[in-house]
Design an enzyme around this catalytic site. Sequence first.
Site, PDB file in Angstrom:
ATOM      1  N   CYS A 134      -3.095  11.121  12.067  1.00  0.00           N
ATOM      2  CA  CYS A 134      -3.718  10.149  11.157  1.00  0.00           C
ATOM      3  C   CYS A 134      -5.045   9.662  11.718  1.00  0.00           C
ATOM      4  CB  CYS A 134      -2.758   8.978  10.955  1.00  0.00           C
ATOM      5  SG  CYS A 134      -3.433   7.641   9.969  1.00  0.00           S
ATOM      6  N   CYS A 137      -5.755   5.935  11.330  1.00  0.00           N
ATOM      7  CA  CYS A 137      -5.014   5.116  12.289  1.00  0.00           C
ATOM      8  C   CYS A 137      -5.637   5.184  13.691  1.00  0.00           C
ATOM      9  CB  CYS A 137      -3.564   5.601  12.397  1.00  0.00           C
ATOM     10  SG  CYS A 137      -2.769   5.906  10.814  1.00  0.00           S
ATOM     11  N   ASP A 138      -5.986   6.371  14.133  1.00  0.00           N
ATOM     12  CA  ASP A 138      -6.316   6.565  15.554  1.00  0.00           C
ATOM     13  C   ASP A 138      -7.773   6.942  15.828  1.00  0.00           C
ATOM     14  OD1 ASP A 138      -3.644   6.076  16.123  1.00  0.00           O
ATOM     15  OD2 ASP A 138      -3.098   8.176  15.868  1.00  0.00           O
TER      16      ASP A 138
HETATM   17  P1  FAD Z   1       8.167   5.263   5.977  1.00  0.00           P
HETATM   18  O1  FAD Z   1       7.540   4.428   7.031  1.00  0.00           O
HETATM   19  O2  FAD Z   1       8.156   6.738   6.130  1.00  0.00           O
HETATM   20  O3  FAD Z   1       9.676   4.746   5.806  1.00  0.00           O
HETATM   21  C1  FAD Z   1      10.568   5.434   4.986  1.00  0.00           C
HETATM   22  C2  FAD Z   1      11.993   5.157   5.446  1.00  0.00           C
HETATM   23  O4  FAD Z   1      12.890   5.768   4.520  1.00  0.00           O
HETATM   24  C3  FAD Z   1      12.303   5.746   6.812  1.00  0.00           C
HETATM   25  O5  FAD Z   1      12.861   4.747   7.644  1.00  0.00           O
HETATM   26  C4  FAD Z   1      13.299   6.865   6.514  1.00  0.00           C
HETATM   27  O6  FAD Z   1      14.250   7.049   7.559  1.00  0.00           O
HETATM   28  C5  FAD Z   1      13.967   6.349   5.253  1.00  0.00           C
HETATM   29  N1  FAD Z   1      14.547   7.423   4.436  1.00  0.00           N
HETATM   30  C6  FAD Z   1      13.983   8.608   4.103  1.00  0.00           C
HETATM   31  N2  FAD Z   1      14.815   9.327   3.326  1.00  0.00           N
HETATM   32  C7  FAD Z   1      15.933   8.572   3.174  1.00  0.00           C
HETATM   33  C8  FAD Z   1      17.161   8.788   2.487  1.00  0.00           C
HETATM   34  N3  FAD Z   1      17.405   9.916   1.791  1.00  0.00           N
HETATM   35  N4  FAD Z   1      18.132   7.822   2.548  1.00  0.00           N
HETATM   36  C9  FAD Z   1      17.894   6.669   3.237  1.00  0.00           C
HETATM   37  N5  FAD Z   1      16.751   6.420   3.918  1.00  0.00           N
HETATM   38  C10 FAD Z   1      15.784   7.352   3.876  1.00  0.00           C
HETATM   39  N6  FAD Z   1      -0.603   3.334   9.088  1.00  0.00           N
HETATM   40  C11 FAD Z   1      -1.431   2.284   9.316  1.00  0.00           C
HETATM   41  O7  FAD Z   1      -1.712   1.520   8.405  1.00  0.00           O
HETATM   42  N7  FAD Z   1      -1.955   2.060  10.561  1.00  0.00           N
HETATM   43  C12 FAD Z   1      -1.662   2.830  11.644  1.00  0.00           C
HETATM   44  O8  FAD Z   1      -2.165   2.604  12.740  1.00  0.00           O
HETATM   45  C13 FAD Z   1      -0.758   3.921  11.433  1.00  0.00           C
HETATM   46  N8  FAD Z   1      -0.448   4.743  12.464  1.00  0.00           N
HETATM   47  C14 FAD Z   1       0.426   5.767  12.248  1.00  0.00           C
HETATM   48  C15 FAD Z   1       0.781   6.578  13.344  1.00  0.00           C
HETATM   49  C16 FAD Z   1       1.691   7.592  13.179  1.00  0.00           C
HETATM   50  C17 FAD Z   1       2.070   8.444  14.377  1.00  0.00           C
HETATM   51  C18 FAD Z   1       2.285   7.828  11.902  1.00  0.00           C
HETATM   52  C19 FAD Z   1       3.316   8.925  11.735  1.00  0.00           C
HETATM   53  C20 FAD Z   1       1.908   7.063  10.805  1.00  0.00           C
HETATM   54  C21 FAD Z   1       0.982   6.025  10.964  1.00  0.00           C
HETATM   55  N9  FAD Z   1       0.584   5.222   9.896  1.00  0.00           N
HETATM   56  C22 FAD Z   1      -0.250   4.152  10.110  1.00  0.00           C
HETATM   57  C23 FAD Z   1       1.073   5.459   8.522  1.00  0.00           C
HETATM   58  C24 FAD Z   1       2.227   4.481   8.184  1.00  0.00           C
HETATM   59  O9  FAD Z   1       3.186   4.536   9.216  1.00  0.00           O
HETATM   60  C25 FAD Z   1       2.839   4.858   6.848  1.00  0.00           C
HETATM   61  O10 FAD Z   1       1.846   4.836   5.842  1.00  0.00           O
HETATM   62  C26 FAD Z   1       3.952   3.874   6.463  1.00  0.00           C
HETATM   63  O11 FAD Z   1       4.954   3.826   7.454  1.00  0.00           O
HETATM   64  C27 FAD Z   1       4.585   4.261   5.131  1.00  0.00           C
HETATM   65  O12 FAD Z   1       5.608   3.356   4.861  1.00  0.00           O
HETATM   66  P2  FAD Z   1       6.812   3.741   3.876  1.00  0.00           P
HETATM   67  O13 FAD Z   1       7.708   2.557   3.888  1.00  0.00           O
HETATM   68  O14 FAD Z   1       6.270   4.231   2.593  1.00  0.00           O
HETATM   69  O15 FAD Z   1       7.522   5.005   4.548  1.00  0.00           O
END
Ligand code: FAD
Length: 306
Positions: A134, A137-138
């Site tokens: 990302c 992010c970094d």
């Molecule tokens: P997610 O965080 O992916 O959460 C989804 C959840 O759903 C997970 O816990 C998963 O286990 C659960 N899940 C999936 N399928 C199922 C199922 N079938 N049944 C039950 N549970 C399920 N964004 C920033 O703004 N700043 C940053 O500095 C940043 N750094 C990042 C660094 C890394 C290494 C990564 C990978 C991402 C980074 N991001 C950052 C992006 C950010 O993390 C994501 O945009 C954000 O987490 C998305 O949130 P979400 O709730 O949509 O999904």
Amino acid sequence: MKELIIIGAGPAGLTAAIYGIRAGLDLILIERLSPGGQVVNTYEVENYPGFIDPIRGFELVSNMENQARRLGVEITSGEVVSVRKNGKSGVFSVQLADGPAQEARTVIAAAGAAYRRLNVPGVEEFVGRGVSFCATCDGAFFKDKTIAVIGGGNSALEEIHFLTNFAKKIYLIHRRNRLRGDKILQDRIFAGGKIVQYMDSVVESISGNKSVEKLNLKNLKTGEETILDVNGVFILIGFDANISFLPEEVISEEREVIVDMNMRTPLPGLFAAGDIRTGSKRQIVMAAADGATAAMEAYEYILGLT
Ligand code: FAD
Ligand code: NAP
């Protein structure tokens, strides 16, 4: 029967739960792993508003989780394998891998997405120590450094454009001889003169001591091997949204969940929030905002049922 079931306890799902419970909805939040989503593995977050200094990703989402629990949110452990709506009753059935189906009047799918990984030596070892998925992010950690970007789609080109604000030199590595991304984005990134291209090339390995130092490449046409000195490697080869449990009618050609501006999918009563949805910017602040919108819409939907 619940009024709302939220699937996924990342920033989108946790925020949806906070808004839903404060609106008085009878809800549960289902998570297949421990709560927190992708942020659990993010070392530092510098772009989520409200924190003057960078905050550990784990701490940020633990705060969200504890906030939700304090308000009374119940987080259930389980993997959702299907969501179906009964055409007559309008009730959703949410099936878990283990255990009975749960019923609800509305569902918010907040299951996130996963960055596509590259299966080569060094990638997993150096995640957070030079390997990133990302740029938004970094990118700021690579001011005046030399970095490599793997990928040639629109996401990679947009992210490279952002990275040119920081890096002094960027190696663009693509497995074919033509970039997949739009011409307009190509013109934009090459205008700055910071990009050196390695086409028809794949990564063989990433190596270093405490952090990334070298990238080994192989040209697929000539077989020639090249070692590049780099401080960081951005792997930008696409995303896979976690959509396997959802009905096909809400899935786009790009395999993401179709939503309107209010996070409503084409199936009334089913909402989506965060990285799982079409047009997501894949940032924590956006996921949180989506979660809030989806919960407020679910509340409105339930009011309309009575
Ligand atoms: P997610 O965080 O992916 O959460 C989804 C959840 O759903 C997970 O816990 C998963 O286990 C659960 N899940 C999936 N399928 C199922 C199922 N079938 N049944 C039950 N549970 C399920 N964004 C920033 O703004 N700043 C940053 O500095 C940043 N750094 C990042 C660094 C890394 C290494 C990564 C990978 C991402 C980074 N991001 C950052 C992006 C950010 O993390 C994501 O945009 C954000 O987490 C998305 O949130 P979400 O709730 O949509 O999904
Ligand atoms: P994408 O279009 O699928 O591109 C992925 C890129 O990574 C491709 O260049 C692909 O190479 C490469 N790749 C995939 N797997 C690889 C592997 N294992 N090793 C090396 N390289 C690999 O994904 P995306 O860029 O994330 O875009 C997703 C969708 O969103 C697309 O429809 C895109 O147009 C859209 N989008 C649009 C915009 C915009 O319009 N501004 C911005 C971002 C995204 P190949 O080319 O050889 O397959």
